[in-house]
Design a protein around this motif. Structure first.
Motif, PDB file in Angstrom:
ATOM      1  N   ILE A 186       0.809  -1.232  -0.057  1.00  0.00           N
ATOM      2  CA  ILE A 186      -0.208   0.058  -0.251  1.00  0.00           C
ATOM      3  C   ILE A 186       0.864   1.282   0.062  1.00  0.00           C
ATOM      4  N   HIS A 187       1.935   1.355   0.802  1.00  0.00           N
ATOM      5  CA  HIS A 187       2.805   2.551   0.807  1.00  0.00           C
ATOM      6  C   HIS A 187       3.474   2.592  -0.243  1.00  0.00           C
ATOM      7  N   LEU A 188       3.960   1.389  -0.975  1.00  0.00           N
ATOM      8  CA  LEU A 188       4.719   1.687  -2.120  1.00  0.00           C
ATOM      9  C   LEU A 188       3.882   1.953  -3.367  1.00  0.00           C
TER      10      LEU A 188
ATOM     11  N   HIS B 227      -6.867   3.316   5.709  1.00  0.00           N
ATOM     12  CA  HIS B 227      -6.327   4.312   6.339  1.00  0.00           C
ATOM     13  C   HIS B 227      -4.977   4.730   5.924  1.00  0.00           C
ATOM     14  N   PHE B 228      -4.173   3.760   5.601  1.00  0.00           N
ATOM     15  CA  PHE B 228      -2.807   3.801   5.327  1.00  0.00           C
ATOM     16  C   PHE B 228      -2.757   4.605   3.768  1.00  0.00           C
ATOM     17  N   VAL B 229      -3.670   4.230   3.048  1.00  0.00           N
ATOM     18  CA  VAL B 229      -3.751   4.855   1.609  1.00  0.00           C
ATOM     19  C   VAL B 229      -4.113   6.389   1.803  1.00  0.00           C
ATOM     20  N   ALA B 230      -4.900   6.580   2.579  1.00  0.00           N
ATOM     21  CA  ALA B 230      -5.416   7.989   2.767  1.00  0.00           C
ATOM     22  C   ALA B 230      -4.246   8.973   3.092  1.00  0.00           C
TER      23      ALA B 230
ATOM     24  N   SER C 165      10.603   9.459  -3.567  1.00  0.00           N
ATOM     25  CA  SER C 165      12.052   9.119  -3.537  1.00  0.00           C
ATOM     26  C   SER C 165      12.313   8.192  -2.181  1.00  0.00           C
ATOM     27  N   ILE C 166      11.953   8.875  -1.176  1.00  0.00           N
ATOM     28  CA  ILE C 166      12.330   8.100  -0.045  1.00  0.00           C
ATOM     29  C   ILE C 166      11.141   7.793   0.807  1.00  0.00           C
ATOM     30  N   GLY C 167      10.314   8.737   1.147  1.00  0.00           N
ATOM     31  CA  GLY C 167       9.443   8.899   2.239  1.00  0.00           C
ATOM     32  C   GLY C 167       8.454   7.601   2.102  1.00  0.00           C
ATOM     33  N   ARG C 168       8.053   7.076   1.113  1.00  0.00           N
ATOM     34  CA  ARG C 168       7.198   5.911   1.076  1.00  0.00           C
ATOM     35  C   ARG C 168       7.899   4.606   1.644  1.00  0.00           C
ATOM     36  N   TYR C 169       9.035   4.479   1.332  1.00  0.00           N
ATOM     37  CA  TYR C 169      10.230   3.232   1.794  1.00  0.00           C
ATOM     38  C   TYR C 169      10.304   3.621   3.381  1.00  0.00           C
ATOM     39  N   VAL C 170      10.482   4.713   3.800  1.00  0.00           N
ATOM     40  CA  VAL C 170      10.626   5.008   5.276  1.00  0.00           C
ATOM     41  C   VAL C 170       9.148   4.638   6.056  1.00  0.00           C
ATOM     42  N   LEU C 171       7.967   4.809   5.342  1.00  0.00           N
ATOM     43  CA  LEU C 171       6.706   4.226   5.951  1.00  0.00           C
ATOM     44  C   LEU C 171       6.707   2.676   5.855  1.00  0.00           C
ATOM     45  N   ALA C 172       7.220   2.070   4.688  1.00  0.00           N
ATOM     46  CA  ALA C 172       7.259   0.682   4.456  1.00  0.00           C
ATOM     47  C   ALA C 172       8.135   0.031   5.589  1.00  0.00           C
ATOM     48  N   LEU C 173       9.354   0.710   5.847  1.00  0.00           N
ATOM     49  CA  LEU C 173      10.297   0.016   6.676  1.00  0.00           C
ATOM     50  C   LEU C 173       9.857   0.225   8.145  1.00  0.00           C
ATOM     51  N   GLY C 174       8.810   1.054   8.489  1.00  0.00           N
ATOM     52  CA  GLY C 174       8.269   0.959   9.531  1.00  0.00           C
ATOM     53  C   GLY C 174       7.308  -0.071   9.890  1.00  0.00           C
ATOM     54  N   ILE C 175       6.447  -0.748   8.792  1.00  0.00           N
ATOM     55  CA  ILE C 175       6.071  -1.522   8.972  1.00  0.00           C
ATOM     56  C   ILE C 175       6.806  -2.982   9.253  1.00  0.00           C
ATOM     57  N   ILE C 176       7.775  -3.145   8.434  1.00  0.00           N
ATOM     58  CA  ILE C 176       8.834  -4.067   8.656  1.00  0.00           C
ATOM     59  C   ILE C 176       9.171  -4.018  10.072  1.00  0.00           C
ATOM     60  N   ALA C 177       9.609  -3.154  10.746  1.00  0.00           N
ATOM     61  CA  ALA C 177      10.402  -2.871  12.124  1.00  0.00           C
ATOM     62  C   ALA C 177       9.255  -3.324  13.073  1.00  0.00           C
TER      63      ALA C 177
ATOM     64  N   LEU D 192      10.581  15.322   9.188  1.00  0.00           N
ATOM     65  CA  LEU D 192       9.987  14.986  10.531  1.00  0.00           C
ATOM     66  C   LEU D 192       8.970  14.271  10.518  1.00  0.00           C
ATOM     67  N   GLN D 193       7.901  14.868   9.558  1.00  0.00           N
ATOM     68  CA  GLN D 193       6.572  14.461   9.597  1.00  0.00           C
ATOM     69  C   GLN D 193       6.614  12.946   9.024  1.00  0.00           C
ATOM     70  N   ILE D 194       7.552  12.574   8.121  1.00  0.00           N
ATOM     71  CA  ILE D 194       7.757  11.342   7.601  1.00  0.00           C
ATOM     72  C   ILE D 194       8.138  10.336   8.536  1.00  0.00           C
ATOM     73  N   LEU D 195       9.171  10.823   9.325  1.00  0.00           N
ATOM     74  CA  LEU D 195       9.747  10.034  10.469  1.00  0.00           C
ATOM     75  C   LEU D 195       8.693   9.696  11.395  1.00  0.00           C
ATOM     76  N   PHE D 196       7.772  10.794  11.789  1.00  0.00           N
ATOM     77  CA  PHE D 196       6.723  10.156  12.860  1.00  0.00           C
ATOM     78  C   PHE D 196       5.850   9.144  12.225  1.00  0.00           C
ATOM     79  N   PHE D 197       5.409   9.387  10.843  1.00  0.00           N
ATOM     80  CA  PHE D 197       4.590   8.377  10.595  1.00  0.00           C
ATOM     81  C   PHE D 197       4.985   6.928  10.448  1.00  0.00           C
ATOM     82  N   GLY D 198       6.438   7.067  10.158  1.00  0.00           N
ATOM     83  CA  GLY D 198       7.273   5.836  10.283  1.00  0.00           C
ATOM     84  C   GLY D 198       7.116   4.915  11.435  1.00  0.00           C
ATOM     85  N   ILE D 199       7.107   5.758  12.406  1.00  0.00           N
ATOM     86  CA  ILE D 199       7.087   5.393  13.776  1.00  0.00           C
ATOM     87  C   ILE D 199       5.704   4.748  13.999  1.00  0.00           C
TER      88      ILE D 199
END
Length: 241
Positions: free
Chosen positions: A15-17, A145-148, A163-175, A109-116
């Motif tokens: 979904i994030h990708l 919800h994630f799509v929105a 370029s990077i944000g969606r991968y940070v969010l996907a890595l949050g899922i993996i973590a 910073l917003q991307i980081l927090f959504f990754g968490i």
């Protein structure tokens, strides 16, 4: 890790990708899509998140002498609202002032927090061992919800997100997957995590998924609310979720 949780987590990553590929390009179709998705998300908050938060509060109060009131976890949820709203407010303020360099920096910073946030959601799914039909219906609401959320982040700075944000969010899922499998926290800690992300999720649902008046297709929104609520409540009744 159960097969159900694995499939659900893998779907969240996709979904994030691919979030923006899933949304219809036509305006009317897009409005109906977001209205239906918003209906599901609002229903999810009322038929699952709030009742579960209440149940967690009762468990915490019963087994922990320190918690003597009936609102401690709700306070934790309020902190989740406050933190995520504050971050988003800071980013919007920089954008309104026309300071694009600062706004773009704060967007990271917003991307980081959504990754968490994604990590904690995934951890909660794994640690609560959501399985079977329950996993399908709750996974559907969380996935939309994630799509929105992903689409709204993409609209702000598509270059950063793609370029990077969606991968940070996907890595949050993996973590969150890894933590759910490898780390076993106390019931109290898990309740606190659930309360925190519940507050953040309620804010994000109302902010990202509840369509504004000029973009809402109310019949589709109502269908989403009634259909998801009816099916979920029926399954709760028959399967004692």
């Amino acid at each position: 890790m159960s097969l159900d949780a694995f499939i659900m987590g893998f779907a969240f990553i996709l979904i994030h990708l691919l979030a923006n590929e899933l949304i219809p390009s036509g305006r009317i179709q897009r409005l109906k899509w977001f209205s239906f998705s918003g209906g599901l998300a609002v229903s999810y908050v009322f038929v699952y998140v709030l009742p579960t938060l209440h149940k967690e509060q009762m468990i915490v109060k019963k087994y922990n002498d320190f918690f003597t009131m009936e609102s401690e976890l709700y306070f934790v949820g309020l902190l989740g609202v406050l933190l995520f709203y504050g971050i988003q407010k800071v980013v919007r303020k920089a954008q309104l002032k026309g300071n694009q360099s600062k706004a773009r920096a704060l967007f990271w910073l917003q991307i980081l927090f959504f990754g968490i946030y994604n990590m904690l959601v995934a951890y909660t799914v794994i640690s609560h061992n959501v399985l079977g039909i329950q996993a399908v219906f709750y996974g559907l609401a969380v996935g939309l919800h994630f799509v929105a959320v992903a689409h709204d982040l993409w609209r702000e700075y598509s270059d950063i997100y793609n370029s990077i944000g969606r991968y940070v969010l996907a890595l949050g899922i993996i973590a969150g997957w890894i933590l759910g499998v490898k780390v076993h926290l106390s019931p109290l800690t898990e309740s606190i995590i659930f309360a925190f992300i519940s507050g953040a999720m309620i804010l994000n649902v109302l902010k990202y998924e509840l369509p504004p008046d000029d973009e809402a297709h109310f019949p589709t929104f109502a269908i989403g609310v009634v259909a998801y609520t009816s099916i979920t409540m029926s399954l709760k009744f028959f399967f004692q979720w």
